[in-house]
Design a protein around this motif. Structure first.
Motif: not given
Lengths: 327, 599, 550
Positions: B108-113, B159-165
């Motif tokens: 999450m930190e990588r994707a959203l700061g 999973a990270g990707e699912d969560l962002l989706r």
């Protein structure tokens, strides 16, 4: 009767029985044992009252005679036989046959720890009562490490409930922060705030019922605040100053006192305190006028007075400037 | 009262959210108690609560704005500063952090700061979260999307990707029930017998599976007999305090009217998720059990207070309550027998402390979730100052088998002092985590075996949650009863069983627990407000080998601190804030090898 | 004798509170603390006030009557109590007189009539009447909303009728409570600062009483009562009064129809003003005697609204050249050829105690010990009386019966007209006091200066916005003031204070129609019109600085 009585009334009205308040409902007496001594008090009395009756001095911080006990500071805790935890003397009602210890090692440990926790996180320099208690219980707040530096203005007000920065180990977290000065009558120095709730109670249902301030935030970030931390001048505050009247640490202070302390001219040894009656409306509030060097420096009111119960309005508490300004 | 407001006005959308919420409520009693629902409505629609919105809410409910702000600012789910409309909450608590939670946070930190970054102009932010009650499917996350209607979805395992989706608007996949309740469908279950077997949204399916038979029986028996059966069953509270339910009910029957019933569904103890599973998969049973409790104790009004982070359970209960009103199982004339019982569902808003019964009552009244000093106890002075019966979800639903089988038959299940079936929350390093139902008395070893055994080499087991304690691999024969765990110097608490394998750094577990209590302390009393801070600081210093003075001194201070919190705090949170830590220090040589010399 | 019949504490323990013509939350804040305690204890409050004040916000019901229709409302309440059979027949028969006449007299005051006249819905009047009559204990409090009218005494009598009708007087928790506007209005009157009274509220026209004072003082006292304040202004007008000695008053700012009042003061042969500050009146004076601030630079007593005599003490010395009031009076007597010695405040008080039976038991030591004593206090064993008129409940009744008064509704002196269509009423704000002589000096964060408060609908109709300066014109004068919008007013009703006479001379607008008995002017009801000035604020403010009549 009020208004005009007949001018031809010549005979004084005969005196009847003296009208007085109805006597309080008789209460049963409860007997209990405190520190090995037996004491009898009326039903509904608190352990604090019972202990006082025996001349036992119980330390208090959040308790005040004119406010509803909130029992949050926990310095008044005592040991009650068969109770799993210690109990707050200020609010716990007596029960027949209770066996209470007010100075056991368990009690002393908790009281000492409360003092250490507060003194390690709050500036208690203007709370004289506090220094006495610290000596009495041998509190050494330094055990928790050197105090952390003050937060920037507004930083503590921006804390998110349920989140905080991890400690870094070098110092002990504090509530230190810049003083809030947003009006000419009083200041709020929350570095000195022990969150005893007294000001909230005085602003709320216990006296003024204005509700300009409340506790906001959570945990160590709990703090006294207006809505969204708006300045008092935008808030519901009516400057009765009853919050100052009940503050036990000097976190809330007359600006006159604050400024004199800043200037190093505040000197309580040179002050007198004289009770008189407010010059404004017809309610007749007792004012205690504090004078230093022939100038009024602040005004308070005694807690044990039937008219004020220690509470005043803006005029009584602050409306004396004209006296100082006369030439 | 004479209220004062700042000049800030609500936007049209904020007004619509507030008015819509008020219109949907059937207001009862004083208006202030609707503060939390209204704050939820604003938060849900906008993503944060502005000055203007708060003013508007305060005008409608006649609450001073400073007090309302103090309430809003108490709960983690309410934001009082501009926020992105979508917030991803990632659990990094003890159940999830060693099972992918930390990795998820890193993603999450990588994707959203950094956590908490972003303002109203941004789309998504993320936060670390305490236990989300999805431990059996770790790692867990909750996505809260503001809008009309707001959408809250949990995702576990995440999973990270699912969560962002999901954060971007996609629907979260439906979780596999077998992951939560491995026993689902097995014979011999009592509390879990309908879980996974019927459509949890259908009242008819519930009836077909034996629903409302207990209620019918209760009404035939009359209140006194119901209370007697519960006493005979020796049912004790499942929330952690183990108070005899029948005694509580009996006491309430002689208290003045009106009386209130509360079901405590604020399940927030880290590692606990059994109530969630019951509410998600057998919601009607809770409604039926509450109705029986209300009937037996003479309460005409029940409040069901559910933790704010349980979107599916909330939706299922809302549906169940609606269906029950439609079909006459709730309301002025339950089952046509002249019994009146109403249920209001209320959502918490992110505060562990609200699981404490008096804090919960304050929360229901629209106040900060600060516990009250006891005595007086809720059975005398509870919700709105009236006598109140409060039971936990699992306790409540046990009333159904008691009435169906009879109190004495029920008492034959389990042990002499811990009767009946029990739900256990097994998570952490086991093969098949999940909610398990066994009669009281099963040993820890047997329970772990039933869950497929520990994965890896067992180091320690957290029993009873963050407020519970640790036991060692040598203590696996502890019988899981209230008395058995107590004899072993542990506590059953909310029946959390969370084994850690030997890859886990217990110091990190303890620091997370200390962090949890520091975050969740309400801040009312000094020992807990400051004590939890000092406890975390101490553990940090010990864990990072930088003690003030010697390690012994620090451990001594920690012990004194623990005693003061236990002795002098107002409520159970402070009383137990050091118990898991102290139990670990007593049983594991965690800090013995740290350097000894003075800094 | 005049005085609140009840103690403050009683309002904490009462069941129904009628707050009539009083914004105690702002004008008597600490009394209102006692009211709030009563409300928290479950009392139900009815607020009768043309404005929805901060006090009225705490009431269960607010009765926004038209200004000056109090008698109509009170008589209708009485009639409704009678119509519903809720009057206290035992008490009426036992302790009152004139009931039959009164019952007949209020017959025309039906709910519908009152609703028409007062603007308060009939069902609300009915509710208040029933609540008051049915209460076990009830308090009826009023302030200047009742007494600053040309028919002030009628107003008061109509309220007292209600307490007699229901027996809500003379018992713990039940009484009538006029809140005194100034800190020693009660005490000043009790000490004889009334035209018809000697100290101890003893009538000057009673030969026996007068003789007692003449003997003690060794002089002759004129056997006829004197003028009250408005009588003095009338006498100035006639030329009968040509010298005036003003102690601690500021009539140049506080009198109604101020323009006219100042004119009269200026035409005096001699005006002497004794005050602690250089007031507007002092500026007109021929001689100014600088006096100590009585409340903190002098010793003495004051009496509050619950008849409690309390000690004032000297907390600091007065500035150089400033003398205590007593000292000034003694010196003046000396200069006039009479040496009264140098008695202390306590010695003077003890003389008063020897002459006033109701104060006889109040030694300084007892006042100190008991935090003040409520009169009457007849001797040093007497505790003082927490409420008055318990005598009415004694069997047989002690002293005279309490008379009902038949009074009728009369409209305010100045009726609205097409030329002056807006009703202007006046009052105080929380942080200021009267003409601002004292309160003007502290930095109140609440202070906004003088405004003309209007209902938003009136502002819209006039096309003026908040903060915009308007001209307010009455038949007597005109002033300029900025607009403040207040939803608590009603269309057609405007509000001003007279806290800022230097900024806005509000009393240029007010009407000096006076109650013939009390002498109080009708500050509460003037007829005005409001005109947008249509000019820049700067110009308008220049005009404010130099008020002119139009």
């Amino acid at each position: 009767m009020t208004g005009e009585s007949a001018p031809d009334l010549k005979i004084p009205v005969p005196r009847g029985p003296v009208p007085v308040a109805p006597p309080p409902r008789p209460r049963n007496t409860v007997e209990l044992t405190i520190d090995g001594r037996s004491v009898a008090v009326p039903e509904g009395a608190t352990l604090l009252e019972a202990a006082r009756q025996l001349g036992i001095d119980t330390p208090t911080l959040c308790y005040l005679e004119n406010l509803t006990p909130v029992n949050v500071c926990r310095i008044c805790v005592v040991e009650v036989e068969n109770s799993r935890t210690l109990v707050p003397a200020c609010s716990r009602k007596v029960e027949p046959g209770m066996v209470v210890k007010t100075d056991s090692e368990r009690v002393r440990l908790s009281r000492r720890m409360v003092l250490e926790l507060l003194a390690s996180s709050v500036d208690v320099s203007t709370a004289p009562q506090f220094q006495d208690y610290m000596a009495r219980y041998g509190a050494t707040p330094e055990r928790f490490g050197p105090p952390a530096p003050p937060a920037a203005a507004g930083e503590r007000d921006a804390a998110r409930p349920g989140h905080h920065h991890a400690p870094h180990g070098a110092d002990a977290a504090t509530v230190h922060q810049p003083v809030k000065v947003d009006n000419d009558l009083y200041v709020r120095d929350y570095s000195k705030c022990i969150v005893c709730y007294k000001c909230v109670e005085a602003c709320g249902t216990d006296a003024q019922n204005t509700f300009a301030i409340a506790v906001a935030g959570r945990g160590f970030d709990a703090r006294i605040s207006t809505e969204f931390d708006v300045p008092l001048t935008d808030s519901a505050c009516v400057y009765c100053g009853n919050c100052i009247g009940v503050c036990p640490t000097g976190a809330l202070m007359f600006k006159s006192e604050h400024d004199m302390r800043q200037a190093g001219t505040w000197d309580e040894t040179r002050q007198t305190a004289t009770d008189t009656i407010c010059a404004y409306c017809g309610v007749g509030c007792t004012l205690t006028v504090h004078v230093q060097d022939e100038k009024i420096v602040k005004v308070t009111s005694p807690l044990d007075h039937d008219v004020t119960h220690g509470h005043l309005c803006i005029k009584g508490r602050f409306g004396w400037e004209f006296v100082n300004q006369r030439e | 009262m004479d209220l004062h407001f700042t000049a800030d006005e609500a936007t049209a959308e904020e007004r619509a959210a507030i008015e819509g919420c008020l219109a949907a409520l059937s207001m009862h009693g004083n208006r202030r108690q609707y503060l939390l629902p209204v704050l939820h409505a604003i938060q849900g629609r906008i993503g944060w609560i502005s000055r203007g919105a708060l003013n508007h809410a305060c005008r409608a409910l006649e609450v001073p704005p400073a007090e309302a702000f103090g309430v809003a600012d108490f709960y983690a789910m309410f934001q009082t500063r501009p926020q992105p409309p979508v917030a991803v909450h990632v659990c990094d608590d003890v159940g999830c952090r060693f099972k992918g939670g930390e990795a998820l946070c890193a993603e999450m930190e990588r994707a959203l700061g950094p956590a908490g970054a972003g303002g109203a102009a941004d789309r998504i932010t993320w936060h670390r979260s305490p236990c989300l009650g999805l431990c059996e499917r770790a790692p867990a996350a909750l996505v809260i999307s503001a809008g009309d209607p707001p959408r809250d979805q949990d995702l576990a395992p995440a999973a990270g990707e699912d969560l962002l989706r999901v954060a971007a608007g996609q629907a979260a996949p439906v979780a596999d029930l077998a992951l939560s309740v491995p026993q689902a469908g097995q014979a011999g279950l009592t509390l879990l017998r309908r879980v996974g077997q019927i459509d949890p949204t259908s009242l008819d399916a519930y009836r077909a599976a034996g629903g409302f038979l207990a209620l019918r029986r209760a009404i035939e028996m009359g209140p006194d007999r119901v209370v007697r059966e519960v006493i005979d069953a020796k049912l004790v509270g499942r929330g952690g305090a183990a108070f005899p339910t029948g005694q509580k009910w009996l006491g309430a029957r002689s208290a003045p009217l009106p009386r209130y019933l509360i079901c405590n569904a604020d399940e927030s103890e880290p590692g606990t998720f059994k109530d969630r599973v019951l509410m998600e998969h057998d919601p009607f049973s809770l409604i039926e059990a509450m109705t029986i409790a209300g009937f037996a104790t003479g309460c005409e009004r029940g409040y069901l207070y559910i933790r704010g982070e349980y979107p599916l359970a909330t939706a299922r209960l809302e549906n169940a309550i609606r269906r029950c009103y439609e079909r006459g199982y709730l309301g002025a004339n339950v089952l046509g027998d002249g019994v009146r019982f109403d249920i209001e569902l209320r959502r918490g808003a992110g505060a562990y402390i609200c699981g404490e019964e008096t804090a919960l009552m304050n929360s229901l009244e629209g106040r900060r979730g600060e516990p009250r000093n006891k005595p007086p106890f809720p059975t005398q002075v509870g919700l709105f100052g009236q006598p109140t019966v409060i039971n936990n979800v699992e306790t409540m639903v046990n009333v159904l088998p008691i009435l169906l089988a009879g109190g004495k038959a029920y008492a034959a299940i389990g042990t002499e002092r811990s009767t009946g079936p029990k739900l256990f929350c097994v998570s952490g390093h086991v093969e098949r985590p999940g909610v398990y139902e066994f009669p009281f008395g099963i040993t820890l070893r047997e329970l772990l075996a039933a869950a497929g055994g520990v994965t890896g080499r067992l180091q320690a087991i957290l029993l009873g949650g963050a407020a519970g304690g640790f036991v060692t691999p040598e203590q696996l024969d502890i019988p899981l009863t209230f008395e058995g765990t107590r004899a072993a110097g542990a506590s059953l608490g909310s029946a959390v069983v969370m084994p850690f394998d030997d890859t886990v750094d217990l110091r990190q577990v303890l620091r997370r627990i200390a962090q949890f209590f520091r975050d969740e302390s309400c801040g009312q009393c000094v020992p807990c407000r400051v004590g939890t801070v000092r406890q975390e600081e101490l553990l940090h210093r010990l864990a990072t080998d930088q003690p003030f003075g010697s390690v012994e001194q620090e451990l001594g201070l920690l012990k004194e601190l623990g005693q003061a919190m236990r002795d002098a705090s107002i409520c159970g949170l402070g009383h137990t804030a050091s118990s898991a830590i102290e139990s670990a220090l007593g049983r594991f040589p965690i800090f013995q090898d740290a350097r000894q010399e003075t800094r | 004798m005049g005085g609140g019949t009840s103690s403050y504490r009683e309002i904490e323990e009462t069941d129904v509170i009628l707050l009539w013509g009083s914004n105690a939350r702002e004008t008597h804040p600490i009394f209102f603390h006692h009211v709030l305690k009563g409300l928290h204890n479950g009392a139900r409050m009815y607020a009768v006030d043309p404005r929805k004040t901060s006090s009225a916000h705490w009431a269960a019901r607010h009765l926004p009557l038209h200004v000056g229709t109090d008698v109509a409302l009170a008589n209708a309440v009485a009639r409704e109590i009678l119509a519903a059979g809720l009057e206290n027949r035992d008490f009426i028969a036992h302790a009152t007189s004139g009931f039959e006449d009164f019952a007949r007299h209020v017959q025309p005051y039906t709910l519908d009539y009152a609703a028409e006249v007062t603007g308060v819905p009939a069902e609300v009047i009915r509710e208040m009447a029933h609540a008051y009559a049915r209460a076990d204990r009830a308090q009826l409090c009023w302030t200047l909303g009742i007494t600053e009218h040309h028919n002030a005494v009628d107003n008061v009598r109509s309220l007292i009728n209600l307490s007699l009708l229901t027996g809500h007087v003379g018992r713990w928790g039940s009484g009538v409570c006029p809140l005194r506007g100034q800190n020693n209005v009660q005490g000043g009157g009790d000490m004889g600062a009334l035209p018809d009274r000697l100290p101890g509220v003893q009538h000057v026209e009673n030969d026996e009483l007068r003789a007692k004072f003449e003997q003690a003082w060794g002089c002759t006292i004129p056997p006829k009562k004197g003028w009250h304040l408005s009588g003095m202004f009338e006498a100035m007008e006639r030329g009968d009064l040509t010298a005036l000695y003003v102690i601690g008053e500021n009539p140049a700012n506080s009198e109604a129809d101020q323009h006219h009042a100042i004119h009269l003061l200026e035409n005096l042969e001699i005006l002497v003003v004794q005050d602690m500050l250089l007031t507007a009146t002092a500026e007109l004076a021929d001689v100014v005697l600088p006096a100590a601030a009585g409340w903190c630079e002098s010793e003495g007593t004051v009496t509050n609204s619950e008849r409690r005599v309390q000690r004032v003490r000297r907390a600091l010395p007065p500035p150089a050249g400033v003398r205590d009031d007593i000292e000034i009076l003694l010196e003046l007597a000396r200069r006039m050829g009479k040496d009264l010695g140098n008695p202390t405040a306590e010695e003077l008080w003890n003389e008063l105690r020897s002459l006033s039976p109701v104060h006889a038991g109040m030694s300084y030591a007892r006042l100190e010990e008991l935090n003040g004593i409520q009169w009457p206090c007849y001797d040093e064993s007497h505790p003082g009386e927490s409420y008055l008129h318990g005598r009415l409940w004694e069997r047989p009744v002690l002293g005279p019966r309490a008379p009902f008064a038949c009074v009728d509704h009369r409209l305010p002196f100045e009726e609205l007209s097409p030329e002056f269509p807006i009703r202007l009423t006046t009052g105080r704000r929380l942080d200021s006091y009267n003409t601002g002589v004292q309160t003007g000096h502290f930095a109140s964060p609440l202070r906004r200066g003088e405004t003309i408060d209007l209902h938003p609908a009136d502002a819209r109709r006039l096309g003026v916005a908040e903060g915009e300066t308007v001209r307010i014109v009455s038949a007597r004068g005109a002033v300029l003031a900025p607009v403040l919008l207040d939803e608590g007013l009603r269309p057609g009703l405007a509000f001003m204070t007279f806290h800022f006479p230097d900024q806005v001379a509000t009393n240029e607008l007010t009407v000096d129609a006076k109650d013939p008995q009390s002498g109080t002017s009708e500050f509460k009801a003037a007829a005005v019109r409001i005109e947008p000035v249509g000019r820049s604020l700067v110009t308008a403010e220049a005009e404010v600085a130099a008020p002119v009549s139009v």
